[in-house]
Write a protein that holds these residues in place. Structure first.
Motif, PDB file in Angstrom:
ATOM      1  N   VAL A  80      -4.430  -2.191   2.056  1.00 47.78           N
ATOM      2  CA  VAL A  80      -3.062  -2.509   1.656  1.00 47.78           C
ATOM      3  C   VAL A  80      -2.933  -4.001   1.388  1.00 47.78           C
ATOM      4  O   VAL A  80      -3.410  -4.827   2.177  1.00 47.78           O
ATOM      5  CB  VAL A  80      -2.067  -2.084   2.751  1.00 47.78           C
ATOM      6  N   HIS A 111      -6.324  -0.275  -4.183  1.00 48.55           N
ATOM      7  CA  HIS A 111      -5.394  -0.779  -3.166  1.00 48.55           C
ATOM      8  C   HIS A 111      -3.978  -0.222  -3.378  1.00 48.55           C
ATOM      9  O   HIS A 111      -3.582   0.087  -4.499  1.00 48.55           O
ATOM     10  CB  HIS A 111      -5.320  -2.303  -3.205  1.00 48.55           C
ATOM     11  N   MET A 112      -3.244  -0.156  -2.280  1.00 49.51           N
ATOM     12  CA  MET A 112      -1.811   0.088  -2.335  1.00 49.51           C
ATOM     13  C   MET A 112      -1.120  -1.254  -2.123  1.00 49.51           C
ATOM     14  O   MET A 112      -1.428  -1.971  -1.163  1.00 49.51           O
ATOM     15  CB  MET A 112      -1.393   1.105  -1.271  1.00 49.51           C
ATOM     16  N   SER A 161      -4.731  -0.066  -8.899  1.00 51.05           N
ATOM     17  CA  SER A 161      -3.980  -0.184  -7.645  1.00 51.05           C
ATOM     18  C   SER A 161      -2.531   0.196  -7.946  1.00 51.05           C
ATOM     19  O   SER A 161      -2.086   0.106  -9.102  1.00 51.05           O
ATOM     20  CB  SER A 161      -4.053  -1.608  -7.100  1.00 51.05           C
ATOM     21  N   ALA A 218      -2.072   5.701   3.804  1.00 59.39           N
ATOM     22  CA  ALA A 218      -3.045   4.608   3.713  1.00 59.39           C
ATOM     23  C   ALA A 218      -3.984   4.630   4.910  1.00 59.39           C
ATOM     24  O   ALA A 218      -5.201   4.433   4.763  1.00 59.39           O
ATOM     25  CB  ALA A 218      -2.319   3.273   3.634  1.00 59.39           C
ATOM     26  N   TYR A 219      -3.436   4.892   6.094  1.00 57.99           N
ATOM     27  CA  TYR A 219      -4.255   4.907   7.314  1.00 57.99           C
ATOM     28  C   TYR A 219      -5.263   6.051   7.292  1.00 57.99           C
ATOM     29  O   TYR A 219      -6.463   5.848   7.539  1.00 57.99           O
ATOM     30  CB  TYR A 219      -3.346   5.038   8.529  1.00 57.99           C
ATOM     31  N   ILE A 242      -7.223   3.447   2.842  1.00 54.13           N
ATOM     32  CA  ILE A 242      -6.864   2.710   1.632  1.00 54.13           C
ATOM     33  C   ILE A 242      -6.380   1.320   2.038  1.00 54.13           C
ATOM     34  O   ILE A 242      -5.383   1.202   2.771  1.00 54.13           O
ATOM     35  CB  ILE A 242      -5.756   3.431   0.842  1.00 54.13           C
TER      36      ILE A 242
END
Length: 265
Positions: free
Chosen positions: A195, A92-93, A162, A188-189, A193
């Motif tokens: 969020v 995760h971010m 993360s 991320a998109y 990924i």
């Protein structure tokens, strides 16, 4: 770069009280490295020498948590965690608002994950070394080739951890959420990924008064970028969500939301 000159170049517009607090906050890390964080540093170096990267990162992350409590005692801060910090171990971010130089110790304590930092961190040699040692990555954006390498390294790193990301892209010196920068949101998109959003409140207090601040953290939620039509719509969703939840958190903590003047009196 000399740390004092670096601080002066970044903070010359702020009051002497704030500049002194920033200096004390970062100088204290030298004492920590030689005392309470020393065993974790030695363990981390040992694991690095034998190639146990995950154990190395865990050791240095544990050492980084010692910074926050010292700053809390030094400033007599009331740190409030408003709910359970549901920080995913990997993949995760972690999007977190970035206020000023004093929020790093608290991010290390409350979230305690490596960072996805920009090139500016390289100017602070000791901080850069420790951040790299605890698994942080520097996202190079100087040219297309370095961006591609940074993306590959990020995807590889997410298989084991993360990363903390500051989507506003810079210190805001304000309690108001700033517009999301394109880079991390689009990344991320496009790479699917997930969020996680965590918010903090009260950090601007230090810019005018170095003692007795109330600082609050709150876990907001987990979001899947690919459920949105485009990276732009995901960006807008994040901005609206973070802004709304930040207002609510400020109200809970009793934080004054107006931007604090940076002019020295």
């Amino acid at each position: 770069m000399n740390p004092l000159k670096f601080m002066e170049s970044r903070l010359g517009r702020f009051s002497p009280k704030y500049r002194k607090l920033v200096l004390r906050t970062y100088v204290v890390t030298l004492r920590l490295v030689l005392t309470v964080a020393f065993p974790t540093m030695i363990a981390g170096i040992f694991y690095a020498l034998i190639g146990k990267r995950e154990k190395q990162y865990a050791a240095f992350l544990k050492g980084s948590k010692t910074w926050g409590p010292v700053v809390i005692r030094m400033t007599k801060t009331d740190l409030m965690i408003r709910n359970e910090m549901q920080i995913p171990e990997k993949g995760h971010m972690i999007f977190l608002n970035h206020v000023n130089e004093i929020d790093f110790p608290y991010d290390c304590l409350v979230v305690n994950k490596p960072y996805l930092a920009n090139q500016v961190i390289k100017k602070t040699l000791v901080a850069y070394w420790w951040m790299k040692a605890m698994g942080s990555q520097v996202f190079e954006t100087s040219k297309a080739a370095t961006i591609a390498v940074s993306v590959r390294n990020l995807i590889k790193g997410l298989s084991t951890t993360s990363y903390i990301v500051y989507p506003e892209g810079h210190n805001s010196y304000s309690e108001i959420i700033q517009p999301m920068q394109k880079g991390m949101v689009k990344l991320a998109y496009e790479n699917k990924i997930p969020v996680v959003v965590v918010l903090k409140s009260g950090i601007t207090t230090y810019q005018t008064e170095p003692m007795f601040a109330k600082v609050g953290y709150k876990f907001i939620g987990r979001y899947e970028p690919w459920t949105h039509e485009s990276w732009e719509s995901f960006r807008d969703f994040l901005y609206e969500t973070m802004s709304k939840e930040k207002i609510a958190l400020d109200s809970e903590i009793g934080t004054v939301r107006e931007p604090v003047s940076s002019k020295s009196k």
